[in-house]
Each structure stands twice: as C-alpha cells, then as structure tokens.
Design a protein around this motif. Sequence first.
Motif, short mmCIF file in Angstrom:
data_model
loop_
_atom_site.label_atom_id
_atom_site.label_comp_id
_atom_site.label_asym_id
_atom_site.label_seq_id
_atom_site.Cartn_x
_atom_site.Cartn_y
_atom_site.Cartn_z
N LYS A 24 -2.61 -0.07 -8.78
CA LYS A 24 -2.14 -1.42 -8.50
C LYS A 24 -2.03 -2.23 -9.80
O LYS A 24 -1.02 -2.91 -10.05
N PHE A 51 -0.30 10.92 -2.36
CA PHE A 51 0.11 10.89 -3.75
C PHE A 51 0.83 12.18 -4.15
O PHE A 51 0.60 13.24 -3.57
N ARG A 74 -6.48 3.74 -6.42
CA ARG A 74 -5.61 2.69 -5.89
C ARG A 74 -5.71 1.39 -6.71
O ARG A 74 -4.71 0.72 -6.96
N LEU A 83 -10.65 7.52 -4.43
CA LEU A 83 -9.46 6.91 -3.83
C LEU A 83 -9.41 5.41 -4.13
O LEU A 83 -8.35 4.87 -4.47
N SER A 112 0.81 -1.21 0.00
CA SER A 112 0.00 0.00 0.00
C SER A 112 0.84 1.26 0.00
O SER A 112 0.44 2.29 -0.55
N SER A 151 -3.69 12.19 0.75
CA SER A 151 -3.69 10.72 0.79
C SER A 151 -2.31 10.14 0.46
O SER A 151 -2.15 8.92 0.41
N LEU A 204 1.60 2.09 -3.53
CA LEU A 204 0.42 2.60 -4.22
C LEU A 204 0.13 4.05 -3.85
O LEU A 204 -0.35 4.83 -4.66
N ASP A 205 0.39 4.45 -2.62
CA ASP A 205 0.08 5.81 -2.14
C ASP A 205 1.17 6.80 -2.49
O ASP A 205 1.09 7.97 -2.08
#
Length: 448
Positions: free
Chosen positions: A127, A33, A123, A119, A3, A31, A6-7
Amino acid sequence: MNSQQLDHGTILIVDDNPANLDVLSDFLDSSGFEVLVAQDGYSAIDKVHYAPPHLILLDIMMPGIDGFETCRRLKENSETKEIPIIFTSALADTVDKVKGLSLGAVDYITKPFQQEEVLARVRLHLKLYFIGQELAQQNSLLEQRVSERTAKLNQAIQELQTAQVQLIQSEKMSSLGQLVAGVAHEINNPVNFIFGNLSHANEYTTSLLEIIQTYQEKYPDPDEELQETLEELELDFLIEDLPKLLKSMQVGAERIREIVLSLRKFSRIDEAELKPVDIHDGIDTTLMILHNRVKVRSSSPAIEIIRDYGDLPEIECYSGQLNQVFMNLLANAIDALEEKRDRTEATRITITTSMVSQQRACISIADNGAGIEESVREKIFNPFFTTKPIGKGTGMGLAIAYSIVVDKHNGSLACLSQLGQGTEFVLEIPCVQPRSNRPAPDIQEVSS
C-alpha cells in the motif's frame, strides 16, 4: 488504493531453503499475489532486472552474496532502488535489524513467521509503495503542467513585451515620419523660393557683368577716383568669382531639395497603404538619410556603397514599413563595419537586387565586416536579443524587420554569415501581395 489492487501485486521471494520458498509462495499465491522465487542473491538481482516486482521478501543467510549485499546492490541501482525490501531471517539481533534497515529495507520479519503477520506486512508495504508511486506520478504530472503553464506564461510575457516594443516603435516611427514630413514641408517652401530665384539672379548677374564689360570697352581709361574704387573692390576678382558663387549656391540648393525629397519619401505618411513602389527609390532615400554615417570622418575613411541593382518591377508593399526594414539592415551593416573603419581598413556595403522568379524579388545587403558566429546568428531575429552594449540597442530592430517582411509582406528574411567573411541579409518578397494580406476597405493601415 483498494484491496483488490493490493492483492494483485508481484512479490519476489528470495530464500535458499526450498521448504521456506514453497510455504511462502503457496500462501501468497493463494492470497491473490503473483509470486516469483529465487534461491540466491545473484539470481534475485537478475530477476529484478528483467521482471521488476512490487515487493521483495529477502532472506539474509544465503550462499554467494548474502541478503545484506543483495539489498545494497539493488538500492544502488536507480532502476530498482524504489522497490521495497522486507528482510526474512532467523537472526533476531538488534544489530542485524538495524543493519538491514540502514541498507534501505522497509521492514524485518523474524523466522519462524506467522502467515497472518507476513500478509499484514506485505499488504502494508505494498500500500505504501503504490501510494508512493501514485504520488510520484501525480508530482511528475504536476511538474509537467507547471512547466507547460510556465512556458505559456513566458511566451505570453514575451509576446506582450514584443507587442509593446513594436507599438512603441510604430508610434515612434509614425511620429518621426510626421515630424520629418512637417520639417520637409517647411524647408521645401523657402528652398523652392531660393532655387526658383537663383536662375533670375544668375541672369541678372550676367547682364550686369555685360554692362560692366561694355563700360570698360567704351571707357578704358577711368578717372583716378574710379580707378581707386575699382582696385579697392577688386573688380576683376568679383567678375571671375561671382558666377562661381552663384553656381555653388545652386548646387547647395539642389542638394537641399534632394534631402527634402528623400525625407518626404522616407516618411511616406501619405503612402501608408499597400501600393506598388520603386524599391530602388526606397533604398536610395534610406542611404541618403544615412549619408552622415558612411561619409569620410576625420579618423576613418568613408564606407563604400556598391549598388548592383537589377531590373525590378514596381513592388506592391507598405513602403513606409519597408523603408524601416532597409534602415535597420543598413544601420546594422554600418555598425558591423565601425571597428574595421577605426583601423582605417577598406569597408563596403554591397546592395544587390534581382528577381528570383517571375513573382518574387530579392534584396541583398552585404558587408565585409567581421561576420557573426553561428550561436549568435541563430538568435539574431529573436526579440530583445542584442550583442550591443547596454544602452546601444534594444534588440528589437531585426525582430521588427523580420516581422514586417514575413508577417506583413509574406516574404522571408535570412542572415548568412561566417566569421571573418562578413554578413549578408537576404530579403525576398512577392511582387504582388496575396488578397489575404490586403486590409479591409474600411481599415486604414498605420505606417510604422
């Protein structure tokens, strides 16, 4: 893909509404990014080129070029086509959604949107994007490994094939050498017997002719019966022709002795070790064996052999193997002249020897044939490469010659040629082989 990865992706938001940009950018920034923004399609395309994001949130209704056209241009470019695009629009018609997806978008978010939905979709597609990138990288790495292993396997197969052909060639030359040496030995004994007795036969014949001449002087008028016998046997012709006959027999016997000596020198079964030899002797014996291929034929003239020998010392080498090199180079030169001979044009092979330094000798074998084009010349020493028809050559003669000169004798072998100007093979070897090239005392080198 965790995660945290991904962020930390980079997202480009494209929207002509400043309020939407502020809301989305603040939310995605908080978040975790990295966020880039653009207010129209042109500036979005520019930013994608100099700072490619991992995902694009693209509005449809914009001034200049709309989101559909922006998406189309990005997907047409090989450098940006893999970047996932999510359309964000108040247009909720199925037709618009289908159009966006058909242009290459991966998803469609309808305005007004929920932050949790954005969001989750971001994500999800990040991914999928990172997984795709990782798979592409693994696939590329796998292809590279497969290519490397395939190349190594092909090289191993080629080396094995070369070793097999060289072994077969070595065994063939060794067997041929033993056969030639055996035949030469068997021929040598009766030839020496004939050659040794010809001098006595010549002496006896001379004595008999003297006796006949004395009889003719003492008894010039033989009786009728003897006169008829003398006329029937053509005594005058016998007296004149018998010495010529013996001379011809002696010349023939000498020729056979020369051929036998050449065969024994060429085979070199008893001289397979590294030792000093006369290079010119090896060339001459090879030419003797090839004499039948260069002499006059019924439909074509002889190939002229020009020997331009320099003052060479004895060269330390494996003489049997070096004779094989001379055989291959001279046979190739003869092959190159066949077409010219068929047209009854003048053909020649020039063999030149010289010292290029105090330690290295040079042997050049040149023909005045059609020459070799550059693309062929670059591959001429490659194993199994041949320009001859199937069944006329294995493509290993020059490859083996190159191996003998370079690997066995620390020398060099080059091919110089131009179309229409003939071909020259230039061979250089040291006069004395370095110690590293000498076999151990308990190892016997096999002649090839």
